[in-house]
Design a protein around this motif. Sequence first.
Motif, PDB file in Angstrom:
ATOM      1  N   GLY A   7      42.403  35.924  34.970  1.00 12.49           N
ATOM      2  CA  GLY A   7      43.849  36.027  35.180  1.00 12.49           C
ATOM      3  C   GLY A   7      44.232  35.724  36.612  1.00 12.49           C
ATOM      4  O   GLY A   7      45.239  35.055  36.876  1.00 12.49           O
ATOM      5  N   LEU A   8      43.436  36.204  37.555  1.00 12.70           N
ATOM      6  CA  LEU A   8      43.713  35.938  38.963  1.00 12.70           C
ATOM      7  C   LEU A   8      43.539  34.453  39.266  1.00 12.70           C
ATOM      8  O   LEU A   8      44.315  33.860  40.018  1.00 12.70           O
ATOM      9  N   ALA A  41      34.672  41.805  44.970  1.00 16.28           N
ATOM     10  CA  ALA A  41      35.346  42.523  46.054  1.00 16.28           C
ATOM     11  C   ALA A  41      36.816  42.657  45.718  1.00 16.28           C
ATOM     12  O   ALA A  41      37.323  41.990  44.803  1.00 16.28           O
ATOM     13  N   GLU A  42      37.500  43.536  46.451  1.00 17.93           N
ATOM     14  CA  GLU A  42      38.931  43.778  46.252  1.00 17.93           C
ATOM     15  C   GLU A  42      39.697  43.366  47.505  1.00 17.93           C
ATOM     16  O   GLU A  42      39.225  43.580  48.626  1.00 17.93           O
ATOM     17  N   LYS A  47      46.793  43.265  52.583  1.00 24.71           N
ATOM     18  CA  LYS A  47      46.889  41.851  52.234  1.00 24.71           C
ATOM     19  C   LYS A  47      47.561  41.642  50.872  1.00 24.71           C
ATOM     20  O   LYS A  47      47.991  40.538  50.547  1.00 24.71           O
ATOM     21  N   ARG A  48      47.623  42.686  50.059  1.00 21.90           N
ATOM     22  CA  ARG A  48      48.067  42.511  48.680  1.00 21.90           C
ATOM     23  C   ARG A  48      49.533  42.087  48.546  1.00 21.90           C
ATOM     24  O   ARG A  48      49.848  41.232  47.710  1.00 21.90           O
ATOM     25  N   GLN A  61      51.956  43.302  38.962  1.00 21.60           N
ATOM     26  CA  GLN A  61      51.188  42.324  38.201  1.00 21.60           C
ATOM     27  C   GLN A  61      49.859  42.021  38.876  1.00 21.60           C
ATOM     28  O   GLN A  61      48.825  41.881  38.211  1.00 21.60           O
ATOM     29  N   LEU A  62      49.886  41.927  40.206  1.00 23.84           N
ATOM     30  CA  LEU A  62      48.644  41.670  40.937  1.00 23.84           C
ATOM     31  C   LEU A  62      47.655  42.812  40.721  1.00 23.84           C
ATOM     32  O   LEU A  62      46.464  42.578  40.461  1.00 23.84           O
ATOM     33  N   GLU A  63      48.130  44.032  40.816  1.00 15.83           N
ATOM     34  CA  GLU A  63      47.240  45.179  40.615  1.00 15.83           C
ATOM     35  C   GLU A  63      46.650  45.166  39.206  1.00 15.83           C
ATOM     36  O   GLU A  63      45.475  45.492  38.996  1.00 15.83           O
ATOM     37  N   GLU A  64      47.448  44.742  38.228  1.00 16.35           N
ATOM     38  CA  GLU A  64      46.955  44.673  36.853  1.00 16.35           C
ATOM     39  C   GLU A  64      45.884  43.594  36.715  1.00 16.35           C
ATOM     40  O   GLU A  64      44.865  43.790  36.039  1.00 16.35           O
TER      41      GLU A  64
END
Length: 479
Positions: A7-8, A41-42, A47-48, A61-64
């Motif tokens: 997804g990413l 890695a996360e 930066k998110r 959505q990014l966290e998901e």
Amino acid sequence: MGGRRTGLIRARKAAIYTQESLAHALNMDTKTVGTWERGEAEPVPYKRPKLAKLLGISLAQLEELLAEGTSGVLAEPAAAVEPAAPSPAPSTPRGGLLLPVMVNGRPVLIPLDAATASASELGPFLSPALVAGDEASLPAAQAAEWDAMSPLTRRSLLTHGLAASALPALGLDELGRVAEAMADARRYFDGPVLDYFGRQLAACKADDGTLGPAKTLPLVLGVVGAIEEHARDVKPDIRRDLLRLGAEGAEFAGWLYRDVRDFGRTLYWYDRAIEWAQEADDPAMQGYVLLKKAQLAFDEREPLRMLTLAQAVQRGPWSLPTRVQAESVQQEARAEVMLGATADAVATKLDRARQLLGARDDGASTLGAHYNDTLLTMQTAICYTEAGAPRRAVELYDESLVEDRFSPRDYGFFLSLRAGSLALAGEPDEAARTGVESAARADSTSSRRTKQELVRVLEHLRPWTNRPAVTQLREVIAS
């Protein structure tokens, strides 16, 4: 950690980023982005938000995407999704966009679904007023024109809506020909259709300095999108010419993103231009894009990268027009003064650039066709300012910075540089007045590059921050 985060990866590709260009936009190492996508890695918390903004998704959505690992919440880019064929009635799909196409001198609004426009980067540059919420938004006269087209033409233009956005001036016959090429590239995408897209790209370049990137980018992306979509389907003898035109369009798209200071997408399109130029056996374009990357390095104030790129332009295996060689020599001189050389130390290089520009080109290449003596003078002034000689720079600006020699966008940009030189030369009021004039041009042509230079002017004017002219400039930039 989890497995591969598809997804990413899809989100990155939908936002038109490579791992390298996304890392560049985040000021990070490319390998780090790879570890995120492999689930090894996360992204660090601070930066998110920027990562989500670059990908065009919400932070939630990014966290998901990060939490789900191999299961993504985003679909593949909508460019791969084929809209349903239109019904005979000239209605507009709900939630779609109406893109203007000239037919017999009158604008006809072609329906295009919003998802396709968004995924192909058109969304940010289209006015919200174009979002079609009801069928009444299509005027009767334009509806009649739409209905008069053959079903094949309507279906093809809807199916390949990205290409439809790049067709601003077609008669019905030519519109039908391009629509056939979109529907069956191997059979119909021939020389005349390729020539048409070449003319559209040339028109975009001619209008860029007046209209600015916000109005030019959708058409350029439409042309490049059509080329990219059909390069895999055309006849072999057309493919090389198609990719050569695609490289030209990708280089221009990179420039437009540079003007709006989206350096991640700038790098993406420059890399695409080099890739297509390599496949098209066009070495000159490869060297030219390296020069453009050197210019980008100046925008980011990376003089060492600028130096080595400018030297690579001169030492590479490509045969470049002397005007391109001249600009690369000038770029090398500017990088050297940014690294500590004096203006006198690079005088020989600047003289050589002037000599190269005056030499006759043997080839018929149009690369760098815009580069002339006036532009070299402006860049020499930049070089003097970087070398700590702003008064010499102001003299050159006063000599050659004449409005009718430049497009509105370029005139505004060089005004911002003149303002910076005036500030460094100790003339704050004249610097501020010049900056205000520059800001007006920047607003009319959507040039964030110019606005960023004006921010630097304010930094130079900090000792005179309370002077009325400086206060006015600060208010104009903040507005």
